[in-house]
Each structure stands twice: as structure tokens, then as C-alpha cells.
Enzyme design. Sequence first.
Site, PDB file in Angstrom:
ATOM      1  N   LYS A   1       0.831  -1.214   0.000  1.00  0.00           N
ATOM      2  CA  LYS A   1       0.000   0.000   0.000  1.00  0.00           C
ATOM      3  C   LYS A   1       0.864   1.261   0.000  1.00  0.00           C
ATOM      4  CE  LYS A   1      -3.840  -2.448   2.139  1.00  0.00           C
ATOM      5  NZ  LYS A   1      -4.376  -2.924   3.410  1.00  0.00           N
TER       6      LYS A   1
ATOM      7  N   GLY B   1     -12.527  -5.182   4.932  1.00  0.00           N
ATOM      8  CA  GLY B   1     -13.892  -5.693   5.108  1.00  0.00           C
ATOM      9  C   GLY B   1     -14.656  -5.648   3.799  1.00  0.00           C
TER      10      GLY B   1
HETATM   11  N1  HSE Z   1      -5.663  -7.646   5.027  1.00  0.00           N
HETATM   12  C1  HSE Z   1      -5.895  -6.273   4.722  1.00  0.00           C
HETATM   13  C2  HSE Z   1      -5.954  -5.490   6.014  1.00  0.00           C
HETATM   14  C3  HSE Z   1      -7.164  -6.142   3.938  1.00  0.00           C
HETATM   15  O1  HSE Z   1      -6.055  -6.113   7.072  1.00  0.00           O
HETATM   16  O2  HSE Z   1      -5.872  -4.274   5.985  1.00  0.00           O
HETATM   17  C4  HSE Z   1      -7.377  -4.810   3.330  1.00  0.00           C
HETATM   18  O3  HSE Z   1      -6.401  -4.511   2.384  1.00  0.00           O
END
Ligand code: HSE
Length: 411
Positions: free
Chosen positions: A200, A298
Site C-alpha cells: 500500500k 472488510g
Molecule cells: N488484510 C488487509 C488489512 C485487507 O487487514 O488491511 C485490506 O487490504
Amino acid sequence: MVKVAVLGHGTVGSGVVELFTKNAKSITSRAGQEMEVKKILDIREFPDLPYADKFTKDFNDILNDSEISIVAEVMGGLSPAFEFTKALLESGKSVVTSNKELVAAKGAELLAIAKEHNVNYFFEASVGGGIPIIRPMHQCLAANEITEVAGILNGTTNYILTKMFHESVPFDEALSEAQRLGYAERNPAADIEGHDACRKICILSSLAFGSHVYPQTVHTEGITKLTLVDVEYAASWGGVIKLIGRAKKQPDGKIIAAVYPAFLSSHSQLANIDDVFNGILIRGNATGDVVFYGRGAGKLPTASAVVADMIDISKSNCTSKSLTWKDSNADNVADYKSEALSFFICADLAEGAQKTVSDVFGEVEMLSRAGQPEGEIAFVTPAMSEYELEEKLGVLSNLMKVKSMIRVLDY
Ligand code: HSE
């Protein structure tokens, strides 16, 4: 009427189909025309669903359907998601995705293919789940030079850290609950080892600074080594521990990019972002700090961002000029250890060596905790590069056995 398809009927994919039914009226009004899910790709069977007739196991049914103009790729993983996305863009269909792994690895390439074919590759859902962050960055904040991006980018680890911090819940128990709630990745190592947050921050820094930041160039640490002792010291210092993904442009144009757990003061705008919530701070040279907050994972929060991208594309007739970045050969990332930071250190110390610690480190801030064993020392150093820190710890190596080192960030 706009006809769309969905690749993958997992947590996010089923949420996308649900939103097209549940919010059909508002979606039609915002798109200016009706939108309908025509086909769904999944290798599994869903005979009991009211829309069971829309499923196909053959990707070519979607690729070769000239009525379908927009496809949501919500399968996750690199392959076949990459091959499918490339083929769809080359065939003149726009693609939207929540697949941060793919965008972080292949974003520059897929954006270039989309441009070549005058379609769009949108990925609002890839960072921050339901939080609008990608579009605000390249549209609403377009008049700024962005100098820094930092955030709590992973809901699962934030959920675990919140449980550890406020309820002293053991790590494994908190992780199982996050998995049960559908927050965790298929392989939760991607969450707890920091790889999901790394992907991210790669996407955010590529967009903020204009050249692709590849995951393998970003120093990444997860939360698996954190203990309740670290948490107690953070509280006694007046703060919390959060897993932070951050990217900062240096004066020479290179980017400091990293993911690690960090001490944050309880006054920080990111300190009270708890549970599955994410918070992302964008530092602009016109706006100053802007913070985005919301559900970072989610089913419906993430599906909300996917469907919003599809609605946006339904109204456009050309490739976005601002959602873009150049490819790079990975020399755009600076050495994270060169940045001057303060560090929290917890160590076992030889008797009578405290003065030597102060002599070597200068003015440290000593910390204490209830039940602190004799011989345990904890302190926060003055700001220094990580190379200086290592040198000083080397000088003290006969007197001090380091148990924890956590960076202190100032947001
Ligand atoms: N596994 C990720 C989190 C899902 O817990 O943020 C969302 O990208």
C-alpha cells in the site's frame, strides 16, 4: 445501460455484487444510467444464489463479451490476475481492482497499457479499503507538492495492536478474530509481517512522487516481535505503538520508504486510530497535513471503493491523465537508515553501566514500567541516523543486550 463483470466472488467480489443490487437506485442516479453485473468469474459453484446464472468458469466468456465494458478484478494475487487484467485492457475494457499486490508490482506497466488503449485502470480499493485516498491524492490535492505520506495501512495488524494495547489480548487470539471477521489476507503472514502495508505504501508513494516504488526496495518489518513489555513502555512514554507505512521525498528527490512498528505520541493524529480502522496522513506544501480515516478492510467498505471506481469510469470517455506514474529502475528509493530518528531501546544492562549508556548516547529519556526487573533498561535516544545507533550499540555490546529497538515517529 453499462454492463460490467466481476472476477472473483470472494469477500470483496460478493460485496460488489451486493452493492449493485442494494444501491441500484443511487448507483443509476450517480452514473446517469443503469449499471448491471452481467457475468461473474469464479471456479467455484454458487447454485443457491439468486444470481447463479451469471457465473462462468471461463475468463474468455468475459473477455470476448463486447457488451461488457468495465471489469472488477477482485481475485487477488499476481497470477492470473495480471494476465487477465492485461488482456482486458488490451481488448478495450477498463479494469478496477482492490488487488494491492498487483498494483504495487505492476502498476506502472498496467497504467501504460490502459493509456495505450484509451481505457482506465483504477484501484481506489487497493489502499485504505473504503477510505477515499487515491482519488483525493491525484484530484483534490493536485495543486500540492506532496512531501510525505504516512499511515496505518493494515486493518488486521491495527486490530491486533489495539487488542494488545487496550485489552492485553494475546497476539494469536486477536489474529484469529481478525481472520474470522474477514479482515486478514488469505495468508495472514502478509498482514503481520508488514507486506500488505508495504504494497500500500508503494502505491501511495508511486502516486505521490510520480515514479514506481517497488516493494522489494522498501524496508519492511511486521509486528510479530512486539511484546506486551514494549506496549507498556510506549504507554509510560505517553504514546502507542502502531504499524506505520511511510514515504518521504528528500531534497535530492529520492524517497525514504519503509514499513515498521513505531512509537507515536498520544497527541499524534494517527495515535487514536484503532481496531480495523486505517488512517492516512498526506503532507502537502499548500494544505499542510490532511488525514483520511475509515474502515481499511472488510467486505462492503472495500466493495464501496470498487463500485465507485466503476461508476466513475462509466462517465468517462478517456484515460485519466492524473492517475499515473512512470516506471522506475528502483534507484528512486533512498537508504532508510540514513534518516535521523529517535529510537526506543529496551535492553538487559550490566550492573552499574547506566552512566556509560548516557556517556555514549548523550541525553536519553529513561522509561520505566510496573514490575520492571532489575537490570532492564529502557530509554528513548536523541535523533540520529540508524548507522550512528548501530555504532553506539556496538560500543555498548559488552554491557548491554538489546531486547527491542522501535523507531519513534513524529506525526
Ligand atoms: N488484510 C488487509 C488489512 C485487507 O487487514 O488491511 C485490506 O487490504
